[in-house]
Structure formats: C-alpha cells, structure tokens
Design a protein around this motif. Structure first.
Motif, PDB file in Angstrom:
ATOM      1  N   CYS A  86      42.934  40.349  26.068  1.00 30.01           N
ATOM      2  CA  CYS A  86      43.708  41.479  25.820  1.00 30.01           C
ATOM      3  C   CYS A  86      43.327  42.604  25.170  1.00 30.01           C
ATOM      4  O   CYS A  86      43.696  43.278  24.333  1.00 30.01           O
ATOM      5  N   HIS A  90      48.279  45.465  25.552  1.00 32.93           N
ATOM      6  CA  HIS A  90      48.388  44.390  24.463  1.00 32.93           C
ATOM      7  C   HIS A  90      49.544  44.633  23.473  1.00 32.93           C
ATOM      8  O   HIS A  90      49.954  45.755  23.168  1.00 32.93           O
ATOM      9  N   GLU A  92      49.748  43.452  19.274  1.00 26.71           N
ATOM     10  CA  GLU A  92      49.001  43.059  18.211  1.00 26.71           C
ATOM     11  C   GLU A  92      50.045  43.009  17.194  1.00 26.71           C
ATOM     12  O   GLU A  92      50.823  43.760  16.613  1.00 26.71           O
ATOM     13  N   ILE A 103      45.575  39.765  10.857  1.00 32.10           N
ATOM     14  CA  ILE A 103      46.055  39.397  12.135  1.00 32.10           C
ATOM     15  C   ILE A 103      46.529  38.141  12.410  1.00 32.10           C
ATOM     16  O   ILE A 103      45.952  37.215  12.135  1.00 32.10           O
ATOM     17  N   ARG A 106      47.032  38.515  19.150  1.00 35.15           N
ATOM     18  CA  ARG A 106      46.894  39.804  20.144  1.00 35.15           C
ATOM     19  C   ARG A 106      47.505  39.067  21.442  1.00 35.15           C
ATOM     20  O   ARG A 106      46.980  38.355  21.825  1.00 35.15           O
ATOM     21  N   CYS A 108      49.073  39.286  25.458  1.00 38.35           N
ATOM     22  CA  CYS A 108      49.242  40.142  26.753  1.00 38.35           C
ATOM     23  C   CYS A 108      49.458  39.191  28.024  1.00 38.35           C
ATOM     24  O   CYS A 108      49.725  37.922  27.589  1.00 38.35           O
TER      25      CYS A 108
END
Length: 148
Positions: A86, A90, A92, A103, A106, A108
């Motif tokens: 991605c 994308h 995130e 995180i 991510r 897509c």
C-alpha cells in the motif's frame, strides 16, 4: 517478470520523489476532521461513493470519552488503488491521537479492512491519495465500547 518488477520499482522511486516536491504545494487541498460524537458516527473519503480526487491527504482523529475504546468498521463498498505494501493510495490507522502513535495497519485494494479496535480513547486515521489512479474510496463508521 523480473523486468516488470524492476520497472515497477523504478516507477515507485520516481513517484516517491515527485510526491516530496509537490507535498508542500498540496496543503490547501487537505481534508479530515477531529471527531468527538458521543454516539459514534460515519466518515468517508472525499466524493464517496464517486472517485476520490488525486493528491489528497485527510487526517481523521476519533476521540472517545475517558475509559472508552473505539471500534472502527469499513463498509463493503470499498476500493482504494492497490499497490505493494500500500505504498501509493492507502488508509493508515494508528492506535492513539498522533501520526507517530503505534500503527495498527495500512490498507488498500478491494477488500475492506477488518474491524479495528483501539486500546485507548483515540484513533488516528490517514487517507492518502497520490496523483494517479483514483478509486471509489471508503465509508467508515465507528462506535464506542467500555475500556479496560
């Protein structure tokens, strides 16, 4: 196949450098929101369900009440330009109120992300679109659950 991969990688490098030079000039087209609705809510990529525009970066910060967590659901009508890891368009998602919070993922492509649950009272979500290949985008809804 190897030459295809090399072409794709060289294109990614070129695209990445172009993005750095234009990111300063694109600040006027930013979008997003800081959201704090007690009953939850919905947010979408720009123009959803029509194609989102190129060169966009939207930051959404969702804030729950103290001692609550957030559950985030992406609707089935979901389409973001697919790319390896991605790298281009994308979404995130980060577990906290900042772009440097841990995180979660991510995302897509054509398959909508799984249900996302925060560990605390904030989620930081960035939708990024580069200058090429726009898609339908996303619609996401969120609600709050009791925290630990």
């Amino acid at each position: 196949v190897a030459s295809l991969i090399i072409l794709h990688l060289s294109g990614a490098t070129k695209k990445g450098t172009e993005k750095q030079t234009t990111s300063e000039t694109q600040k006027s087209v930013q979008c997003g929101s800081w959201t704090k609705h007690a009953d939850g809510g919905v947010f979408t990529s720009p123009n959803y369900p029509s194609k989102y525009p190129p060169d966009r970066e939207c930051i959404y910060i969702i804030e729950a009440a103290p001692r609550q967590c957030i559950e985030l659901y992406f609707d089935e009508k979901y389409s973001i330009e697919p790319s390896w890891e991605c790298k281009f368009d994308h979404i995130e998602v980060r577990d906290g109120p900042f772009g440097f919070s841990p995180i979660i993922g991510r995302f897509c492509g054509q398959q909508n992300p799984p249900v996302i649950k925060s560990s605390g009272r904030f989620l930081w979500i960035k939708f990024f679109a580069d200058g090429e290949l726009e898609s339908m985008g996303f619609s996401a809804r969120y609600n709050f659950t009791p925290g630990k």
